[in-house]
Design a protein around this motif. Structure first.
Motif, PDB file in Angstrom:
ATOM      1  N   GLN A 185      24.064 -30.391  29.563  1.00  0.00           N
ATOM      2  CA  GLN A 185      24.806 -30.135  30.794  1.00  0.00           C
ATOM      3  C   GLN A 185      26.241 -29.695  30.530  1.00  0.00           C
ATOM      4  OE1 GLN A 185      24.065 -33.065  33.719  1.00  0.00           O
ATOM      5  NE2 GLN A 185      24.946 -31.833  35.332  1.00  0.00           N
ATOM      6  N   GLU A 186      26.940 -30.433  29.676  1.00  0.00           N
ATOM      7  CA  GLU A 186      28.355 -30.131  29.485  1.00  0.00           C
ATOM      8  C   GLU A 186      28.686 -29.658  28.081  1.00  0.00           C
ATOM      9  OE1 GLU A 186      29.617 -33.839  32.401  1.00  0.00           O
ATOM     10  OE2 GLU A 186      30.895 -33.305  30.702  1.00  0.00           O
ATOM     11  N   GLY A 187      28.263 -30.408  27.082  1.00  0.00           N
ATOM     12  CA  GLY A 187      28.596 -30.094  25.700  1.00  0.00           C
ATOM     13  C   GLY A 187      29.678 -30.987  25.139  1.00  0.00           C
ATOM     14  N   GLY A 188      30.438 -31.641  26.009  1.00  0.00           N
ATOM     15  CA  GLY A 188      31.528 -32.461  25.499  1.00  0.00           C
ATOM     16  C   GLY A 188      31.460 -33.914  25.913  1.00  0.00           C
ATOM     17  N   ALA A 189      30.424 -34.265  26.644  1.00  0.00           N
ATOM     18  CA  ALA A 189      30.306 -35.638  27.126  1.00  0.00           C
ATOM     19  C   ALA A 189      29.861 -36.567  26.004  1.00  0.00           C
ATOM     20  CB  ALA A 189      29.308 -35.701  28.275  1.00  0.00           C
ATOM     21  N   ASP A 190      30.312 -37.823  26.072  1.00  0.00           N
ATOM     22  CA  ASP A 190      29.908 -38.792  25.053  1.00  0.00           C
ATOM     23  C   ASP A 190      28.433 -39.122  25.146  1.00  0.00           C
ATOM     24  OD1 ASP A 190      33.044 -40.403  25.590  1.00  0.00           O
ATOM     25  OD2 ASP A 190      32.457 -39.141  23.901  1.00  0.00           O
ATOM     26  N   ASN A 191      27.843 -38.954  26.305  1.00  0.00           N
ATOM     27  CA  ASN A 191      26.427 -39.276  26.485  1.00  0.00           C
ATOM     28  C   ASN A 191      25.589 -38.019  26.644  1.00  0.00           C
ATOM     29  OD1 ASN A 191      27.495 -38.605  28.936  1.00  0.00           O
ATOM     30  ND2 ASN A 191      26.367 -40.142  30.089  1.00  0.00           N
ATOM     31  N   GLU A 192      25.942 -37.008  25.853  1.00  0.00           N
ATOM     32  CA  GLU A 192      25.228 -35.741  25.939  1.00  0.00           C
ATOM     33  C   GLU A 192      23.739 -35.920  25.665  1.00  0.00           C
ATOM     34  OE1 GLU A 192      27.648 -33.613  26.669  1.00  0.00           O
ATOM     35  OE2 GLU A 192      26.274 -32.021  27.197  1.00  0.00           O
ATOM     36  N   LYS A 193      22.905 -35.250  26.455  1.00  0.00           N
ATOM     37  CA  LYS A 193      21.466 -35.253  26.234  1.00  0.00           C
ATOM     38  C   LYS A 193      21.013 -33.809  26.079  1.00  0.00           C
ATOM     39  CE  LYS A 193      21.158 -39.119  29.419  1.00  0.00           C
ATOM     40  NZ  LYS A 193      20.788 -39.519  30.774  1.00  0.00           N
ATOM     41  N   LEU A 194      20.245 -33.565  25.040  1.00  0.00           N
ATOM     42  CA  LEU A 194      19.777 -32.212  24.772  1.00  0.00           C
ATOM     43  C   LEU A 194      18.355 -32.011  25.253  1.00  0.00           C
ATOM     44  CD1 LEU A 194      22.328 -32.194  23.007  1.00  0.00           C
ATOM     45  CD2 LEU A 194      21.027 -30.939  21.291  1.00  0.00           C
ATOM     46  N   PHE A 195      18.084 -30.826  25.774  1.00  0.00           N
ATOM     47  CA  PHE A 195      16.751 -30.428  26.183  1.00  0.00           C
ATOM     48  C   PHE A 195      16.347 -29.248  25.297  1.00  0.00           C
ATOM     49  CE2 PHE A 195      16.260 -32.889  30.098  1.00  0.00           C
ATOM     50  CZ  PHE A 195      17.563 -33.320  30.278  1.00  0.00           C
ATOM     51  N   PHE A 196      15.222 -29.418  24.607  1.00  0.00           N
ATOM     52  CA  PHE A 196      14.804 -28.440  23.612  1.00  0.00           C
ATOM     53  C   PHE A 196      13.686 -27.545  24.116  1.00  0.00           C
ATOM     54  CE2 PHE A 196      16.861 -29.436  19.577  1.00  0.00           C
ATOM     55  CZ  PHE A 196      17.460 -30.641  19.871  1.00  0.00           C
ATOM     56  N   GLY A 197      13.665 -26.323  23.572  1.00  0.00           N
ATOM     57  CA  GLY A 197      12.514 -25.456  23.745  1.00  0.00           C
ATOM     58  C   GLY A 197      11.421 -25.856  22.777  1.00  0.00           C
ATOM     59  N   SER A 198      10.313 -25.125  22.804  1.00  0.00           N
ATOM     60  CA  SER A 198       9.165 -25.493  21.985  1.00  0.00           C
ATOM     61  C   SER A 198       9.208 -24.898  20.583  1.00  0.00           C
ATOM     62  CB  SER A 198       7.869 -25.084  22.685  1.00  0.00           C
ATOM     63  OG  SER A 198       7.902 -23.701  22.957  1.00  0.00           O
ATOM     64  N   GLY A 199      10.233 -24.102  20.304  1.00  0.00           N
ATOM     65  CA  GLY A 199      10.420 -23.627  18.942  1.00  0.00           C
ATOM     66  C   GLY A 199       9.843 -22.244  18.676  1.00  0.00           C
ATOM     67  N   THR A 200      10.418 -21.570  17.692  1.00  0.00           N
ATOM     68  CA  THR A 200       9.909 -20.291  17.188  1.00  0.00           C
ATOM     69  C   THR A 200       9.664 -20.449  15.699  1.00  0.00           C
ATOM     70  OG1 THR A 200      11.082 -18.953  18.825  1.00  0.00           O
ATOM     71  CG2 THR A 200      10.432 -17.865  16.758  1.00  0.00           C
ATOM     72  N   GLN A 201       8.402 -20.322  15.315  1.00  0.00           N
ATOM     73  CA  GLN A 201       8.045 -20.437  13.898  1.00  0.00           C
ATOM     74  C   GLN A 201       8.235 -19.071  13.250  1.00  0.00           C
ATOM     75  OE1 GLN A 201       5.580 -23.158  12.260  1.00  0.00           O
ATOM     76  NE2 GLN A 201       6.569 -22.236  10.499  1.00  0.00           N
ATOM     77  N   LEU A 202       9.263 -18.965  12.403  1.00  0.00           N
ATOM     78  CA  LEU A 202       9.566 -17.713  11.721  1.00  0.00           C
ATOM     79  C   LEU A 202       9.031 -17.766  10.294  1.00  0.00           C
ATOM     80  CD1 LEU A 202      11.030 -14.978  11.381  1.00  0.00           C
ATOM     81  CD2 LEU A 202      13.085 -16.268  10.779  1.00  0.00           C
ATOM     82  N   SER A 203       8.218 -16.799   9.941  1.00  0.00           N
ATOM     83  CA  SER A 203       7.683 -16.706   8.585  1.00  0.00           C
ATOM     84  C   SER A 203       8.105 -15.370   7.995  1.00  0.00           C
ATOM     85  CB  SER A 203       6.156 -16.809   8.591  1.00  0.00           C
ATOM     86  OG  SER A 203       5.744 -18.055   9.106  1.00  0.00           O
ATOM     87  N   VAL A 204       8.845 -15.414   6.897  1.00  0.00           N
ATOM     88  CA  VAL A 204       9.309 -14.203   6.228  1.00  0.00           C
ATOM     89  C   VAL A 204       8.480 -14.010   4.958  1.00  0.00           C
ATOM     90  CG1 VAL A 204      11.276 -12.990   5.255  1.00  0.00           C
ATOM     91  CG2 VAL A 204      11.619 -14.583   7.158  1.00  0.00           C
ATOM     92  N   LEU A 205       7.821 -12.880   4.872  1.00  0.00           N
ATOM     93  CA  LEU A 205       6.911 -12.635   3.743  1.00  0.00           C
ATOM     94  C   LEU A 205       7.546 -11.732   2.692  1.00  0.00           C
ATOM     95  CD1 LEU A 205       3.699 -11.998   5.860  1.00  0.00           C
ATOM     96  CD2 LEU A 205       4.540 -14.162   4.945  1.00  0.00           C
TER      97      LEU A 205
END
Lengths: 115, 113
Positions: free
Chosen positions: A95-115
Motif C-alpha cells: 500500500q505505502e512502501g514506508g509503513a512499519d507494518n508493510e504487507k506485500l502482495f505477490f504475483g504468481s511468478g515468471t519462470q525464466l530459463s536462459v539456454l
C-alpha cells in the motif's frame, strides 16, 4: 480478478536475447517491487517503485531495467540475457512502501530459463 | 538491521498442531513481525502479522513474548495442503524511509499423511 498479475508465466530464451516481464496490480497500491528467487529458493529484492519513482535499487546488473509507466504497472526489461539470470521473478505490491507494518502482495511468478 | 533465524525444515503429521519459532534478537522498536507462506510455483502469501503478545486469524496464531526477540507461528491441525515454506520477516528500513522487505531462508514444512 487477480490482484497482482504478471506475464508471461514461463519464458524460455537464448543467451544474449532481450526480454521483458510485465506486472500489473489492481489493488490501488502505491509501491511495487521486483524480487528474484533463485534455484536455492532465496528470495531477494531487486527494485522498488513508489508512485512511479525508483526508491530501492539493489546491486543488480545494469542489464536489468525496471520501468513504471504508472503506479499500477511495473515492468522489468532484461538485456543480453545470461545463464545466471535463470530464476523465478516475482512482482509484488504494497500500500505505502514506508509503513512499519508493510504487507506485500505477490504475483504468481515468471519462470525464466536462459539456454 | 534485524535478521531472523528459523529452522530450515520441519515435518508434521496431518491433524497435529505445528509451531515454528523464529529468532530476531536485534528487532527494532518500530518493527512488526510478519509471516508469509509460499506454496510451490506460487508467490509468497501474507498470513499473519503482529507487534506484541498474541494475534490470531483464520489461518494461524502468532505468539510474541514481551522481549520480542522471538516469535512463534502456530498452525492448528495441519493438513497436507499446509505443506509450504514459511518465512518470518521483520522490518528492514531502507534509505529515505522506505521499507526493504527482506526474506530469510524460511522453514520448509512437510505435512505427512
Amino acid at each position: 480478478d487477480t490482484a497482482v498479475s504478471q506475464t508471461p508465466k514461463y519464458l524460455v530464451t537464448q543467451m544474449g536475447n532481450d526480454k521483458s516481464i510485465k506486472c500489473e496490480q489492481n489493488l490501488g497500491h502505491d509501491t511495487m517491487y521486483w524480487y528474484k528467487q533463485d534455484s536455492k529458493k532465496f528470495l531477494k529484492i531487486m527494485f522498488s517503485y513508489n508512485n512511479k519513482e525508483l526508491i530501492i535499487n539493489e546491486t543488480v546488473p545494469n542489464r536489468f531495467s525496471p520501468k513504471s509507466p504508472d503506479k499500477a504497472h511495473l515492468n522489468l526489461h532484461i538485456n543480453s540475457l545470461e545463464l545466471g539470470d535463470s530464476a523465478v521473478y516475482f512482482c509484488a505490491s504494497s500500500q505505502e512502501g514506508g509503513a512499519d507494518n508493510e504487507k506485500l502482495f505477490f504475483g504468481s511468478g515468471t519462470q525464466l530459463s536462459v539456454l | 538491521l534485524a535478521k531472523t533465524t528459523q529452522p530450515i525444515s520441519m515435518d508434521s503429521y496431518e491433524g497435529q498442531e505445528v509451531n515454528i519459532t523464529c529468532s530476531h534478537n536485534n528487532i527494532a522498536t518500530n518493527d512488526y513481525i510478519t509471516w508469509y507462506q509460499q506454496f510451490p510455483s506460487q508467490g509468497p502469501r501474507f498470513i499473519i502479522q503482529g507487534y506484541k503478545t498474541k494475534v490470531t486469524n483464520e489461518v494461524a496464531s502468532l505468539f510474541i513474548p514481551a522481549d520480542r526477540k522471538s516469535s512463534t507461528l502456530s498452525l492448528p491441525r495441519v493438513s497436507l495442503s499446509d505443506t509450504a515454506v514459511y518465512y518470518c520477516l521483520v522490518g528492514d528500513v531502507y534509505s529515505g524511509g522506505y521499507q526493504k522487505v527482506t526474506f530469510g531462508t524460511g522453514t520448509k514444512l512437510q505435512v505427512i499423511p
